[in-house]
Motif scaffolding. Structure first.
Motif, short mmCIF file in Angstrom:
data_model
loop_
_atom_site.label_atom_id
_atom_site.label_comp_id
_atom_site.label_asym_id
_atom_site.label_seq_id
_atom_site.Cartn_x
_atom_site.Cartn_y
_atom_site.Cartn_z
N ALA A 181 -9.82 15.32 2.49
CA ALA A 181 -9.24 14.37 1.90
C ALA A 181 -7.92 14.67 1.25
O ALA A 181 -8.00 15.87 0.64
CB ALA A 181 -10.22 13.31 1.20
N GLU A 204 -2.97 -1.13 -2.90
CA GLU A 204 -3.88 -0.11 -2.49
C GLU A 204 -3.16 1.42 -2.81
O GLU A 204 -1.98 1.49 -2.11
CB GLU A 204 -4.30 -0.05 -1.23
CG GLU A 204 -5.11 0.83 -0.41
CD GLU A 204 -5.61 0.68 0.81
OE1 GLU A 204 -5.70 1.67 1.43
OE2 GLU A 204 -5.47 -0.68 1.50
N SER A 264 -4.08 5.06 -1.45
CA SER A 264 -5.47 5.67 -0.89
C SER A 264 -4.81 6.84 0.01
O SER A 264 -3.95 7.00 0.50
CB SER A 264 -5.92 4.72 -0.15
OG SER A 264 -5.44 4.47 1.08
N THR A 265 -5.95 7.93 0.20
CA THR A 265 -5.69 8.94 1.13
C THR A 265 -6.84 8.74 1.95
O THR A 265 -8.06 8.36 1.44
CB THR A 265 -5.83 10.46 0.66
OG1 THR A 265 -6.83 10.58 -0.13
CG2 THR A 265 -4.45 10.54 -0.52
N SER A 266 -6.92 9.21 3.41
CA SER A 266 -8.03 9.29 4.27
C SER A 266 -7.97 10.10 5.46
O SER A 266 -6.76 10.64 5.72
CB SER A 266 -8.10 7.88 4.71
OG SER A 266 -7.24 7.56 5.76
N ALA A 278 0.75 -1.10 0.18
CA ALA A 278 0.14 -0.12 -0.15
C ALA A 278 0.89 1.21 -0.01
O ALA A 278 1.75 1.22 0.58
CB ALA A 278 -0.80 0.08 1.30
N THR A 300 -0.10 5.09 1.22
CA THR A 300 -1.12 5.79 1.89
C THR A 300 -0.71 7.11 2.40
O THR A 300 0.26 7.20 2.56
CB THR A 300 -1.75 4.87 2.81
OG1 THR A 300 -1.02 4.84 4.01
CG2 THR A 300 -2.40 3.37 2.40
N ASP A 334 -2.62 9.63 5.65
CA ASP A 334 -3.81 9.52 6.54
C ASP A 334 -3.72 10.72 7.53
O ASP A 334 -2.51 10.81 8.15
CB ASP A 334 -3.98 8.21 7.01
CG ASP A 334 -5.03 8.07 8.52
OD1 ASP A 334 -5.99 8.23 7.94
OD2 ASP A 334 -4.58 7.92 9.46
#
Length: 109
Positions: free
Chosen positions: A97, A86, A88-90, A59, A61, A63
């Motif tokens: 975001a 993966e 992703s940003t969260s 991943a 990422t 966060d």
């Protein structure tokens, strides 16, 4: 898996991570992450593979707990291959975001 991380637990940004290689593989639970567990924004992640990037069960990422999520920028000269991987940003709290983009086959900034 391996971990490459930049983190902030306070009001500052989570820091930046830049990875550059001809071929880059993030696999078997490995994680590249820029995070903020405090009130500051998450950092950014820049990945450049002159040939190929493979995410096989790994991943990339960003966060943030309470502020803006970080941006992720991914570039590969030939291909980006995700198999159980993966990108992703969260954000868990009141921030926006993060953003991101990915390009293969000659995509430039």
């Amino acid at each position: 898996g391996a971990l490459v991380a930049a983190n902030s637990a306070g009001a500052g940004s989570g820091g930046a991570i830049t990875l550059e290689a001809d071929v880059l593989r993030v696999a078997n639970g490995a994680v590249v992450a820029a995070t903020s567990t405090g009130s500051g924004p998450a950092g950014r992640v820049d990945v450049r593979a002159t040939d190929a990037l493979s995410l096989y069960g790994g991943a990339i990422t960003t966060d943030a707990a309470a502020a803006d999520g970080g941006n992720i920028h991914v570039r590969a000269g030939r291909m980006i291959h995700l198999r159980g991987g993966e990108i992703s940003t969260s954000v868990a709290g009141g921030g926006g975001a993060g953003g991101g983009d990915a390009a293969a086959g000659g995509g430039d900034d």
